[in-house]
Design a protein around this motif. Structure first.
Motif, PDB file in Angstrom:
ATOM      1  N   ARG A  12       9.157 -17.928   2.569  1.00 39.74           N
ATOM      2  CA  ARG A  12      10.030 -17.847   1.319  1.00 39.74           C
ATOM      3  C   ARG A  12      10.814 -16.849   0.874  1.00 39.74           C
ATOM      4  NH1 ARG A  12       6.366 -21.589  -2.988  1.00 39.74           N
ATOM      5  NH2 ARG A  12       6.261 -23.358  -1.261  1.00 39.74           N
ATOM      6  N   TRP A  13      10.637 -15.500   1.795  1.00 44.88           N
ATOM      7  CA  TRP A  13      11.560 -14.459   1.459  1.00 44.88           C
ATOM      8  C   TRP A  13      12.723 -14.697   2.451  1.00 44.88           C
ATOM      9  CZ3 TRP A  13       6.965 -10.631   1.198  1.00 44.88           C
ATOM     10  CH2 TRP A  13       6.287 -10.997  -0.038  1.00 44.88           C
ATOM     11  N   VAL A  50       6.784  -9.098  10.278  1.00 46.50           N
ATOM     12  CA  VAL A  50       7.330  -8.221   9.219  1.00 46.50           C
ATOM     13  C   VAL A  50       8.013  -9.383   8.339  1.00 46.50           C
ATOM     14  CG1 VAL A  50       9.073  -6.462   8.740  1.00 46.50           C
ATOM     15  CG2 VAL A  50       7.679  -6.215  10.745  1.00 46.50           C
ATOM     16  N   LEU A  51       7.757  -9.240   7.092  1.00 46.78           N
ATOM     17  CA  LEU A  51       8.004 -10.214   6.008  1.00 46.78           C
ATOM     18  C   LEU A  51       9.219  -9.799   5.259  1.00 46.78           C
ATOM     19  CD1 LEU A  51       5.008 -11.846   4.648  1.00 46.78           C
ATOM     20  CD2 LEU A  51       6.473 -12.596   6.480  1.00 46.78           C
ATOM     21  N   PHE A  52       9.268  -8.275   5.244  1.00 47.88           N
ATOM     22  CA  PHE A  52      10.380  -7.617   4.166  1.00 47.88           C
ATOM     23  C   PHE A  52      10.257  -6.160   4.731  1.00 47.88           C
ATOM     24  CE2 PHE A  52      12.453  -6.026   0.681  1.00 47.88           C
ATOM     25  CZ  PHE A  52      13.239  -6.698   0.379  1.00 47.88           C
ATOM     26  N   ALA A  53      11.430  -5.670   4.686  1.00 46.65           N
ATOM     27  CA  ALA A  53      11.613  -4.255   5.039  1.00 46.65           C
ATOM     28  C   ALA A  53      13.038  -3.634   3.928  1.00 46.65           C
ATOM     29  CB  ALA A  53      12.025  -3.962   6.390  1.00 46.65           C
ATOM     30  N   TYR A  65       5.435 -13.785  -6.306  1.00 45.62           N
ATOM     31  CA  TYR A  65       6.462 -12.655  -6.527  1.00 45.62           C
ATOM     32  C   TYR A  65       7.213 -12.192  -5.529  1.00 45.62           C
ATOM     33  CZ  TYR A  65       2.960 -12.666 -10.111  1.00 45.62           C
ATOM     34  OH  TYR A  65       2.046 -13.328 -11.113  1.00 45.62           O
ATOM     35  N   LYS A  66       8.567 -11.374  -5.939  1.00 39.20           N
ATOM     36  CA  LYS A  66       9.515 -10.640  -5.132  1.00 39.20           C
ATOM     37  C   LYS A  66       8.668  -9.603  -4.246  1.00 39.20           C
ATOM     38  CE  LYS A  66      13.027 -13.566  -5.263  1.00 39.20           C
ATOM     39  NZ  LYS A  66      13.673 -13.998  -3.982  1.00 39.20           N
TER      40      LYS A  66
END
Length: 200
Positions: A9-10, A59-62, A172-173
């Motif tokens: 979802r990101w 890696v979902l987010f960097a 959450y973000k």
């Protein structure tokens, strides 16, 4: 296990395969062909191979400005037989440190087992990031995984344990998750026994 997909979802905010700073830049995925296995069990093709044959990640987010990454794991973390910490450090973490990532959030609820080995690569990782106020947090570790990590004294290099478990992070973000965990690591919040109440 083939139905367990990395959190998606990101993806409007970040996709590792589209990030030129990512070691997974340009990687292509199939939604239909399952090739990667953990032992005899196929896993969803969206998970990334990084050298270990029992542990995969996404890696979902960097965020290179803030210097943090959120990474989801699946499988068996086996330092005893397969030196997974070596693959993780050499093939992912070293690459990310060069790009300015010093704080790491690992989502471990799908890490089904942990088998300890030498601590050398955890110590090296800690040494590489400590001067940049870096840290490593493992959230939602299973009880027996937590106990094995603790028995092997990984708490000297990693943050994990009861205060980092049972966290409902999905609503959450990434920035919210990072800010709360940063406060927890730095002692500004002791724990969140009801999950992420402080974000509500």
């Amino acid at each position: 296990m083939q139905d367990i997909e990395p959190y998606y979802r990101w993806r409007d905010d970040y996709v590792a395969a589209e990030d030129v700073n990512s070691p997974f830049y340009g990687r292509e995925y199939s939604e239909f062909y399952y090739v990667n296995k953990i032992y005899n069990f196929y896993i969803h093709p969206q998970w990334d191979f990084f050298g270990s044959h029992t542990l995969y990640l996404k890696v979902l987010f960097a965020d290179y400005d803030e210097g943090y990454a959120i990474i989801e794991m699946i499988g068996e973390w086996n330092d005893c037989l397969y030196d997974d910490s070596i693959f993780l450090k050499r093939d992912l973490i070293d690459f990310m440190i060069e790009k300015g990532i010093y704080r790491y959030i690992f989502i471990c609820e799908n890490v089904l087992n942990f088998h300890s080995g030498d601590n050398d690569y955890y110590e090296e990782w800690y040494e590489d990031i400590k001067d940049e106020d870096g840290w490593i947090v493992m959230i939602n570790t299973l009880q027996h995984v937590y106990e094995e990590m603790k028995d092997n004294k990984l708490q000297y290099y990693l943050n994990f344990g009861l205060e980092f478990n049972n966290i409902n992070w999905r609503p959450y973000k990434p920035a919210d998750i990072y800010q709360i965990l940063d406060k927890m690591v730095n002692g500004k919040i002791v724990q969140l026994p009801q999950g992420w109440d402080l974000l509500e």
